[in-house]
Motif scaffolding. Structure first.
Motif, short mmCIF file in Angstrom:
data_model
loop_
_atom_site.label_atom_id
_atom_site.label_comp_id
_atom_site.label_asym_id
_atom_site.label_seq_id
_atom_site.Cartn_x
_atom_site.Cartn_y
_atom_site.Cartn_z
N ARG A 24 0.83 -1.21 0.00
CA ARG A 24 0.00 0.00 0.00
C ARG A 24 0.87 1.25 0.00
NH1 ARG A 24 -1.52 3.84 3.03
NH2 ARG A 24 -0.31 3.08 4.82
N ARG A 25 1.93 1.24 0.81
CA ARG A 25 2.79 2.41 0.90
C ARG A 25 3.54 2.65 -0.41
NH1 ARG A 25 6.35 2.87 6.22
NH2 ARG A 25 6.62 4.92 5.26
N VAL A 26 3.99 1.58 -1.05
CA VAL A 26 4.70 1.72 -2.32
C VAL A 26 3.79 2.35 -3.37
CG1 VAL A 26 5.72 0.44 -4.26
CG2 VAL A 26 6.36 -0.12 -1.91
N VAL A 27 2.56 1.88 -3.46
CA VAL A 27 1.61 2.44 -4.43
C VAL A 27 1.31 3.90 -4.11
CG1 VAL A 27 -0.75 2.29 -5.32
CG2 VAL A 27 0.60 0.21 -5.01
N ASP A 28 1.16 4.22 -2.82
CA ASP A 28 0.92 5.62 -2.44
C ASP A 28 2.09 6.51 -2.83
OD1 ASP A 28 -1.53 4.96 -1.41
OD2 ASP A 28 -0.88 4.92 0.69
N LEU A 29 3.30 6.03 -2.61
CA LEU A 29 4.50 6.83 -2.90
C LEU A 29 4.67 7.08 -4.40
CD1 LEU A 29 7.07 5.20 -0.44
CD2 LEU A 29 6.36 7.59 -0.45
N LEU A 30 4.28 6.10 -5.22
CA LEU A 30 4.55 6.20 -6.66
C LEU A 30 3.33 6.58 -7.49
CD1 LEU A 30 6.88 3.08 -7.14
CD2 LEU A 30 7.52 5.46 -6.72
N SER A 31 2.20 6.77 -6.85
CA SER A 31 0.99 7.07 -7.60
C SER A 31 1.11 8.36 -8.40
CB SER A 31 -0.22 7.14 -6.66
OG SER A 31 -0.01 8.14 -5.66
N GLY A 32 1.80 9.35 -7.83
CA GLY A 32 1.99 10.62 -8.55
C GLY A 32 2.83 10.44 -9.80
N GLN A 33 3.93 9.69 -9.70
CA GLN A 33 4.76 9.46 -10.88
C GLN A 33 4.02 8.65 -11.92
OE1 GLN A 33 8.91 8.53 -10.43
NE2 GLN A 33 8.87 8.99 -8.23
N ALA A 34 3.23 7.67 -11.47
CA ALA A 34 2.45 6.87 -12.42
C ALA A 34 1.45 7.75 -13.17
CB ALA A 34 1.73 5.75 -11.68
N ALA A 35 0.79 8.65 -12.43
CA ALA A 35 -0.20 9.54 -13.06
C ALA A 35 0.47 10.47 -14.06
CB ALA A 35 -0.92 10.34 -11.98
N SER A 36 1.66 10.98 -13.72
CA SER A 36 2.35 11.89 -14.65
C SER A 36 2.76 11.18 -15.93
CB SER A 36 3.58 12.49 -13.97
OG SER A 36 4.55 11.50 -13.72
N ARG A 37 2.97 9.88 -15.86
CA ARG A 37 3.32 9.10 -17.05
C ARG A 37 2.09 8.52 -17.74
NH1 ARG A 37 8.70 7.57 -17.40
NH2 ARG A 37 10.01 8.18 -15.63
N LYS A 38 0.91 8.79 -17.16
CA LYS A 38 -0.35 8.25 -17.69
C LYS A 38 -0.34 6.72 -17.71
CE LYS A 38 -1.54 12.28 -20.54
NZ LYS A 38 -0.48 13.15 -19.99
N VAL A 39 0.22 6.15 -16.64
CA VAL A 39 0.29 4.70 -16.48
C VAL A 39 -0.50 4.33 -15.23
CG1 VAL A 39 1.81 2.73 -16.02
CG2 VAL A 39 2.53 4.50 -17.64
N LEU A 55 10.98 -2.89 -3.94
CA LEU A 55 9.73 -2.76 -4.72
C LEU A 55 9.67 -1.42 -5.44
CD1 LEU A 55 7.08 -4.34 -2.31
CD2 LEU A 55 8.05 -5.32 -4.39
N ILE A 56 10.13 -0.35 -4.79
CA ILE A 56 10.11 0.96 -5.44
C ILE A 56 11.00 0.96 -6.67
CG2 ILE A 56 10.88 3.36 -5.17
CD1 ILE A 56 9.85 3.25 -2.30
N ASN A 57 12.18 0.36 -6.55
CA ASN A 57 13.10 0.29 -7.69
C ASN A 57 12.49 -0.50 -8.84
OD1 ASN A 57 15.38 -0.56 -9.41
ND2 ASN A 57 16.63 0.43 -7.87
#
Length: 368
Positions: free
Chosen positions: A231-246, A271-273
């Motif tokens: 859950r924490r990994v998805v929360d941390l990377l959700s912004g980067q995923a959205a900026s890439r439209k992924v 997991l983040i890497n």
């Protein structure tokens, strides 16, 4: 959802122009756990060999050529594989020719099923031995590179880190002074300054990779909640995923995944890497999916993407220090990830995702 598995059935290429014999062998060997492919001619065998094989069963007499010559071709094309020659007309000359062609065995047709299976198992032992030797050579190469990194570490820490820190400090002072200027004068002056600052940060991250890889810190395991970590990994990377439209998502499960033994911060780094690599590889509109489960006393996690996948020729080297397929980067990211997983008593492998992209499979022991 069951534990993901990699294709592991040994593959056998059967080259024989007798259709009934081919069918019988496919049934017999398939029941014994082999993945069987048939070819009725030298031409068909040459096309099949591109798909790869562990052991080839080759008839001496083929409609468009000699099986002995084909055996030599197959060995040349796949040196780590083995060839077994089959014949209904055994002579001393053909046996000698088989040895010269690189065949590991020579069987008379028709041969008893147990004799054939025993010969195949012996050939597979040779194939596994080739693979072990290749892995040992790869590990020796990695060890040499690790020694080189360790030698460089002390010098890098002092000779590079200190000047970088000094340069970053002076840039920070200069930025504060520039921001006191009128708004119209700031932009053309700040643009090159910010570019230099970003490059210094990139160099600092590369140096940190070297230091972390060369001097891994002491391992202090504890119980790690896998569900919370995902859950924490998805929360941390959700912004980067959205900026890439992924789309970045976790496959839902009916029951929570058990905890694993390890350091939460370092496993989260793994997991983040893996997720960042997946996001970079996935085109806009694609998906990166995290999954987790447990089976047989261990927890497994997968990171799947819908990108182009990892080429077969790169898979054997992808965790090597300094190996990278990117235009920029130190080539240490996945090496660090692999080292962390190994320190945790786990394993990490790369495969193909169901959608054709890359799949990284992480397996970890359950917390005691």
């Amino acid at each position: 959802m069951s534990e993901p598995t990699s294709p592991s059935r040994p593959s056998v290429l059967v080259v024989d122009d007798n259709a009934a014999f081919l069918d019988n062998l496919e049934e017999l060997l398939g029941d014994a756990g082999y993945a069987v492919r048939g070819a009725s001619s030298c031409k068909a065998a040459r096309e099949r060999v591109r798909e790869g094989f562990d052991v080839a069963l080759v008839d001496l007499r083929l409609p468009d050529g000699d099986g002995t010559a084909l055996a030599a071709e197959l060995k040349a094309a796949s040196p780590d594989s083995e060839v077994v020659l089959l014949t209904g007309f055994a002579t001393l000359e053909t046996a000698v020719a088989a040895v010269r062609a690189g065949a590991c065995a020579y069987l008379m047709k028709p041969c008893a099923p147990q004799e054939l299976l025993l010969t195949l198992e012996q050939a597979m032992r040779q194939v596994r031995l080739h693979a072990e030797k290749r892995e040992l050579a790869r590990r020796a190469q990695v060890t040499e590179k690790l020694a080189a990194v360790g030698t460089m570490t002390a010098g890098l820490s002092h000779e590079i880190r200190n000047p970088l820190n000094a340069a970053a400090l002076q840039l920070s002072v200069l930025e504060r002074r520039l921001r006191r200027l009128p708004d119209g004068q700031q932009a053309p002056l700040l643009e090159p300054l910010l570019l230099v600052r970003d490059e210094i940060r990139r160099l600092d991250h590369i140096l940190e990779d070297f230091l972390q890889f060369a001097r891994p810190r002491e391992f202090r395991p504890a119980s790690v909640d896998v569900n919370e970590m995902l859950r924490r990994v998805v929360d941390l990377l959700s912004g980067q995923a959205a900026s890439r439209k992924v789309s970045l998502e976790v496959t839902p499960r009916e029951a929570p995944v058990p905890s694993v033994a390890g350091e939460e911060e370092r496993l989260r780094q793994v997991l983040i890497n893996l997720c960042l690599n997946a996001l970079e590889a996935t085109p806009a509109g694609g998906t990166v999916t995290l999954s987790a489960g447990h089976e047989g006393g261990r927890v497994w996690l997968t990171v799947d993407d819908s990108g182009p996948g990892v080429p077969q020729e790169a898979r054997d080297r992808i965790f090597e220090p300094f190996f990278t397929t990117k235009a920029q980067g130190s080539g240490l990211g996945l090496s660090i990830v692999h080292a962390i997983v190994t320190q945790h008593g786990g394993s990490l492998e790369v495969d193909t995702a169901p959608g054709g992209g890359a799949r990284f499979i992480l397996r970890m022991p359950l917390a005691g």
